[in-house]
Each structure stands twice: as structure tokens, then as C-alpha cells.
Design an enzyme around this catalytic site. Structure first.
Site, PDB file in Angstrom:
ATOM      1  N   ARG A 123       0.812  -1.243   0.000  1.00  0.00           N
ATOM      2  CA  ARG A 123       0.000   0.000   0.000  1.00  0.00           C
ATOM      3  C   ARG A 123       0.835   1.278   0.000  1.00  0.00           C
ATOM      4  NH1 ARG A 123      -3.022  -3.130   3.613  1.00  0.00           N
ATOM      5  NH2 ARG A 123      -4.817  -4.053   2.562  1.00  0.00           N
ATOM      6  N   LYS A 145       2.300  11.988 -10.194  1.00  0.00           N
ATOM      7  CA  LYS A 145       1.355  11.200 -11.002  1.00  0.00           C
ATOM      8  C   LYS A 145       2.075   9.937 -11.453  1.00  0.00           C
ATOM      9  CE  LYS A 145      -1.786  14.643 -12.926  1.00  0.00           C
ATOM     10  NZ  LYS A 145      -2.278  15.296 -14.163  1.00  0.00           N
ATOM     11  N   GLU A 187       7.609  20.870 -23.330  1.00  0.00           N
ATOM     12  CA  GLU A 187       6.997  20.975 -21.995  1.00  0.00           C
ATOM     13  C   GLU A 187       7.589  22.149 -21.213  1.00  0.00           C
ATOM     14  OE1 GLU A 187       4.411  19.569 -20.761  1.00  0.00           O
ATOM     15  OE2 GLU A 187       4.059  17.746 -21.908  1.00  0.00           O
ATOM     16  N   LYS A 229       6.220  24.172 -11.854  1.00  0.00           N
ATOM     17  CA  LYS A 229       5.345  23.012 -11.632  1.00  0.00           C
ATOM     18  C   LYS A 229       5.233  22.692 -10.147  1.00  0.00           C
ATOM     19  CE  LYS A 229       4.077  18.348 -12.885  1.00  0.00           C
ATOM     20  NZ  LYS A 229       4.158  17.185 -13.750  1.00  0.00           N
ATOM     21  N   ASN A 247      -2.396  21.099 -18.563  1.00  0.00           N
ATOM     22  CA  ASN A 247      -2.807  20.379 -19.766  1.00  0.00           C
ATOM     23  C   ASN A 247      -2.910  21.268 -20.993  1.00  0.00           C
ATOM     24  OD1 ASN A 247      -3.335  17.544 -19.007  1.00  0.00           O
ATOM     25  ND2 ASN A 247      -4.647  18.527 -17.490  1.00  0.00           N
ATOM     26  N   HIS A 250      -2.628  19.889 -24.515  1.00  0.00           N
ATOM     27  CA  HIS A 250      -2.733  18.434 -24.428  1.00  0.00           C
ATOM     28  C   HIS A 250      -4.017  17.871 -25.043  1.00  0.00           C
ATOM     29  CE1 HIS A 250       0.766  18.883 -21.946  1.00  0.00           C
ATOM     30  NE2 HIS A 250       0.831  17.588 -21.690  1.00  0.00           N
ATOM     31  N   HIS A 254      -3.065  15.226 -27.491  1.00  0.00           N
ATOM     32  CA  HIS A 254      -3.382  13.796 -27.339  1.00  0.00           C
ATOM     33  C   HIS A 254      -4.139  13.279 -28.556  1.00  0.00           C
ATOM     34  CE1 HIS A 254      -2.992  13.765 -22.682  1.00  0.00           C
ATOM     35  NE2 HIS A 254      -1.897  13.353 -23.259  1.00  0.00           N
TER      36      HIS A 254
HETATM   37  P1  NAD Z   1      10.299   7.415 -22.629  1.00  0.00           P
HETATM   38  O1  NAD Z   1      10.356   7.078 -21.213  1.00  0.00           O
HETATM   39  O2  NAD Z   1       9.677   6.443 -23.562  1.00  0.00           O
HETATM   40  O3  NAD Z   1      11.770   7.776 -23.133  1.00  0.00           O
HETATM   41  C1  NAD Z   1      11.947   8.167 -24.482  1.00  0.00           C
HETATM   42  C2  NAD Z   1      13.017   7.305 -25.166  1.00  0.00           C
HETATM   43  O4  NAD Z   1      14.313   7.717 -24.721  1.00  0.00           O
HETATM   44  C3  NAD Z   1      12.934   5.832 -24.855  1.00  0.00           C
HETATM   45  O5  NAD Z   1      13.278   5.103 -25.991  1.00  0.00           O
HETATM   46  C4  NAD Z   1      14.000   5.641 -23.768  1.00  0.00           C
HETATM   47  O6  NAD Z   1      14.502   4.316 -23.686  1.00  0.00           O
HETATM   48  C5  NAD Z   1      15.053   6.581 -24.248  1.00  0.00           C
HETATM   49  N1  NAD Z   1      15.945   7.113 -23.237  1.00  0.00           N
HETATM   50  C6  NAD Z   1      15.622   7.557 -22.004  1.00  0.00           C
HETATM   51  N2  NAD Z   1      16.673   8.149 -21.430  1.00  0.00           N
HETATM   52  C7  NAD Z   1      17.693   8.049 -22.296  1.00  0.00           C
HETATM   53  C8  NAD Z   1      19.033   8.490 -22.284  1.00  0.00           C
HETATM   54  N3  NAD Z   1      19.509   9.223 -21.285  1.00  0.00           N
HETATM   55  N4  NAD Z   1      19.821   8.181 -23.337  1.00  0.00           N
HETATM   56  C9  NAD Z   1      19.320   7.495 -24.397  1.00  0.00           C
HETATM   57  N5  NAD Z   1      18.053   7.093 -24.483  1.00  0.00           N
HETATM   58  C10 NAD Z   1      17.247   7.376 -23.442  1.00  0.00           C
HETATM   59  O7  NAD Z   1       9.514   8.804 -22.870  1.00  0.00           O
HETATM   60  P2  NAD Z   1       9.432  10.171 -22.068  1.00  0.00           P
HETATM   61  O8  NAD Z   1       9.170  11.194 -23.090  1.00  0.00           O
HETATM   62  O9  NAD Z   1      10.545  10.345 -21.118  1.00  0.00           O
HETATM   63  O10 NAD Z   1       8.123   9.949 -21.183  1.00  0.00           O
HETATM   64  C11 NAD Z   1       6.870   9.728 -21.781  1.00  0.00           C
HETATM   65  C12 NAD Z   1       5.977   9.081 -20.753  1.00  0.00           C
HETATM   66  O11 NAD Z   1       5.825   9.975 -19.652  1.00  0.00           O
HETATM   67  C13 NAD Z   1       4.591   8.779 -21.255  1.00  0.00           C
HETATM   68  O12 NAD Z   1       4.219   7.492 -20.823  1.00  0.00           O
HETATM   69  C14 NAD Z   1       3.716   9.833 -20.598  1.00  0.00           C
HETATM   70  O13 NAD Z   1       2.402   9.387 -20.372  1.00  0.00           O
HETATM   71  C15 NAD Z   1       4.455  10.035 -19.307  1.00  0.00           C
HETATM   72  N6  NAD Z   1       4.223  11.330 -18.672  1.00  0.00           N
HETATM   73  C16 NAD Z   1       3.898  11.338 -17.362  1.00  0.00           C
HETATM   74  C17 NAD Z   1       3.699  12.541 -16.699  1.00  0.00           C
HETATM   75  C18 NAD Z   1       3.423  12.531 -15.240  1.00  0.00           C
HETATM   76  O14 NAD Z   1       3.107  13.592 -14.685  1.00  0.00           O
HETATM   77  N7  NAD Z   1       3.561  11.405 -14.576  1.00  0.00           N
HETATM   78  C19 NAD Z   1       3.831  13.759 -17.385  1.00  0.00           C
HETATM   79  C20 NAD Z   1       4.187  13.716 -18.744  1.00  0.00           C
HETATM   80  C21 NAD Z   1       4.383  12.497 -19.383  1.00  0.00           C
HETATM   81  N1  GLY Z   2       1.835  16.563 -16.607  1.00  0.00           N
HETATM   82  C1  GLY Z   2       0.702  17.138 -15.984  1.00  0.00           C
HETATM   83  C2  GLY Z   2       0.708  17.004 -14.507  1.00  0.00           C
HETATM   84  O1  GLY Z   2       1.647  16.517 -13.908  1.00  0.00           O
HETATM   85  O2  GLY Z   2      -0.260  17.355 -13.894  1.00  0.00           O
END
Ligand code: NAD
Ligand code: GLY
Length: 366
Positions: A123, A145, A187, A229, A247, A250, A254
């Protein structure tokens, strides 16, 4: 040994407050991040691309602890329930107790999944975000998140679960594909566009430095976006109000990602085009000026981001995807609209005819 004083931003959430460290050499600075561990068990979660590059830097700092590693495949498809179950299995195999900690080493996919596994185990146990993409440093690692995708849609299951710390080591950006780096910049621009006019002006004067990935400029940009943020999250942790403003871009973004089957555009690229479409919709509704939209378009283009709708994205299909947006209420479109640089608001009941008009205009102009 500690690396030279990283920039530190605090996310203020009372007893759950945590630092975001931004700087160089931070993954190897175990003394700093180990101080945030409370127990003896550590599970490092990463993926098959990031682990060969950076896992050693982290695991070298785990001497004397009971730790193991768990790797997932690379890509959004791996942000799945099945992989959460596997991560929980790894925690069980480690014998993780309630004071265990998960280290999430990777981009947003790893961070969201590992954070969700930490939220579920017994939990809720601690986790530390070690973001290795710019997008994860400026957005997904901060704010708590966590979650995974379902076949029915992205991010449909999750939990708010704040990390114990965020370790943003910009040295990892050296291996990040440039397209991913630029997607992270979208972003950064978003934060400035909706909440910080002075930051927007700063970005305009630092385009060359950011395109060259100058370390001082990158650290300053990450810090400014994270500070913005962190303030929003501190005021509205679970998105009952102000946090929804994050958002901006977004809803259209999206839809563009969905209609492109998540292969045409990266998330940040969808957000870049989405911000421009939402800016044009705001103009159409008399809320903002064309000159601001043009400033936004120019900044995004100079940062190497796409600013037009890609071919093969019919307005009707985009609108259909927008109807499924999580922000909508009572079957009506609800979007973040723009007051120009530095301000925005959430607006309910947007007419579909206005959305279609903006899409048709954008596609004709492209
Ligand atoms: P990702 O995690 O898929 O990384 C992008 C690519 O870069 C991948 O192929 C990864 O293996 C590669 N990579 C990562 N670090 C690297 C490095 N240092 N060197 C070489 N390659 C590297 O994508 P992202 O853009 O980081 O994240 C997207 C995800 O984040 C989505 O699932 C989205 O929904 C989520 N997200 C979450 C929030 C939140 O608030 N939690 C906010 C925005 C996005
Ligand atoms: N990426 C939007 C949020 O964290 O609320």
C-alpha cells in the site's frame, strides 16, 4: 563524494515534501540520494536502453544494501499492468519491507510504472525518480502522477504517489536522441507560455544555447520549469483546480498522438502543435491575440519542434479523439484556453464547430 552543489527545488507538501536536484554527476553522487532512503531494501527499475548506459552509476552507490534490479522493455507499450506485476514480483523476491525504496531510472515510461509499483507494494513504499529524458526531468518525475496504460487508453490507471526525491542528472542527456530532447523542450515552453512571461522571454533569448545543449542553459531551463510546476503541485496536488492548467496543448496534442497511432508524433511534439491549435482557438474566441500565437509559433519552430498538423490527420478523426479527453465534463469539450503569454484558464462547453474551424484552417494553411 558530493557533486558540486546541484540546484535544488523543493516541492512543498508538508511531511511529504521532497527535493528536486538538478545538475551534473548526480547519479554517481550516492551520498546525496542515499540520505533519502529509510530502509535496507532497494529495487532499481530501468529499461533495456537506459540500463546499459547508466545502471552502473547508480548500483555502485548501493554497497551495503540489499538490492536488485528489474528491467522492462523500451517503449510506451511496456507501461503495462503486466509489467507492474513483474516489478511487484521483483519486490517480493527481494523480500522488500515497508521501508524499501524503488529507484526509477529512465524516462517517463519507467518513472510512471516504477512509481505506480511503489504506490501498490504494501500500500505504498518510497521511490526516488532518476529521470534520464528532458521530458521526465521537467515534467513527469515531479508531482507524483504515477500509472500505466490499458488497452482502452493511455494513463487510465494510476495513483498520486509523490517521490522521496528527484535526481535530475543532466549528464544523461548526452545520449538522448535529439528528437526526444526537443520534445522535452515543448513541456518547458508550455510552462512559460501558461504561467511565466519573463521565463518565456528568457527562452526566446536562449534558443541557441538550448539548441546547443549548453549545460548552464539546460539546468536553468529545467529549474525554472520545475519551480513553476512545484508551485502548482503544492497548491493543487490532486488536480481539483489549477493543476489542470498544465494540460495546455494536451487536448489537441493527445488527439494528434492518438490519430497518429502513437508513431507519428512524440508526446512533446503533439503538445507543441496542440499548444498552437489551442492558441488559435483562444484567438477565435476572443481570448488572446494573434501576435502572441505568432511568438509561440516562432519559439517552438526555433527549438526544432513541429508547428503544423502532419498529413493524414482528418479534422473529424481528431475531434472524435478529443471527445474522449479525460477533462471533458457532461459530454462537453473542456479545454485549457490561453490569455496570451503567461496566462490561461480552463473553459467548459467549447463548441465543436469552433474546434473544427480551427482544425480546417490549420490543415489548409499547412
Ligand atoms: P520514454 O520514457 O519512452 O523515453 C523516451 C526514449 O528515450 C525511450 O526510448 C527511452 O529508452 C530513451 N531514453 C531515455 N533516457 C535516455 C538516455 N539518457 N539516453 C538514451 N536514451 C534514453 O519517454 P518520455 O518522453 O521520457 O516519457 C513519456 C511518458 O511519460 C509517457 O508514458 C507519458 O504518459 C508520461 N508522462 C507522465 C507525466 C506525469 O506527470 N507522470 C507527465 C508527462 C508524461
Ligand atoms: N503533466 C501534468 C501534470 O503533472 O499534472
Amino acid at each position: 563524494m558530493n557533486s558540486p552543489s546541484p540546484l535544488t527545488i523543493d516541492v512543498s507538501l508538508g511531511a511529504r515534501s521532497y527535493p528536486v536536484w538538478i545538475g551534473r554527476g548526480l547519479l554517481g553522487d550516492a551520498e546525496r540520494w542515499r540520505a533519502r532512503l529509510r530502509g535496507r531494501h532497494v529495487l532499481v527499475v530501468s529499461n533495456t536502453t537506459v540500463a546499459p548506459l547508466y545502471l552502473d552509476r547508480v548500483t555502485r552507490g548501493l554497497d551495503g544494501l540489499r538490492w536488485s534490479q528489474h528491467l522492462i522493455g523500451d517503449g510506451e507499450a511496456h507501461k503495462s499492468f503486466a509489467n507492474v506485476e513483474h516489478a511487484l514480483g521483483a519486490l517480493a523476491a527481494l523480500g522488500a519491507t515497508r521501508d524499501a525504496c524503488v529507484l526509477a531510472l529512465g524516462g517517463g515510461v519507467v518513472g510512471d510504472l516504477a512509481g505506480f509499483a511503489a504506490a501498490c507494494w504494501m500500500r505504498g513504499i518510497d521511490f526516488i525518480q532518476m529521470p534520464t529524458t528532458l521530458l521526465a526531468m521537467v515534467d513527469s518525475s515531479v508531482g507524483g502522477k504515477t500509472g500505466v496504460n490499458l488497452p482502452a487508453g493511455k494513463n487510465l490507471v494510476g495513483a498520486f504517489h509523490q517521490p522521496r526525491a528527484v535526481v535530475a542528472d543532466i549528464d544523461t542527456l548526452a545520449t538522448l536522441p535529439v528528437r526526444e530532447y526537443r520534445a522535452g523542450l515543448a513541456e518547458v515552453v508550455k510552462g512559460a507560455a501558461i504561467g511565466d512571461e519573463a521565463f518565456f522571454a528568457w527562452l526566446e533569448t536562449h534558443v541557441d544555447a538550448l539548441n546547443a545543449q549548453d549545460a548552464a542553459a539546460v539546468i536553468a531551463a529545467i529549474a525554472r520549469k520545475v519551480r513553476y510546476k512545484a508551485g502548482v503541485v503544492a497548491r493543487d496536488e490532486t488536480e481539483h483546480g489549477e493543476r489542470a492548467l498544465l494540460n495546455f496543448g494536451h487536448t489537441f496534442g493527445h488527439a494528434l498522438e492518438t490519430v497518429g497511432h502513437y508513431t507519428t508524433l512524440l508526446h512533446g511534439e503533439g503538445v507543441a502543435i496542440g499548444m498552437l491549435l489551442e492558441a488559435r482557438l483562444s484567438e477565435r474566441l476572443g481570448m488572446s491575440q494573434g501576435a502572441d500565437t505568432e511568438r509561440l509559433r516562432r519559439l517552438l519552430a526555433r527549438l526544432g519542434l513541429p508547428v503544423t498538423v502532419p498529413p493524414g490527420m482528418p479534422p473529424d478523426a481528431l475531434l472524435a479523439a478529443m471527445r474522449l479527453d479525460k477533462k471533458n465534463l457532461a459530454g462537453q469539450l473542456r479545454l485549457v484556453l490561453w490569455h496570451g503569454i503567461g496566462g490561461c484558464e480552463i473553459v467548459n462547453g467549447i463548441a465543436e464547430t469552433d474546434v473544427l474551424a480551427v482544425l480546417h484552417e490549420a490543415i489548409t494553411a499547412a
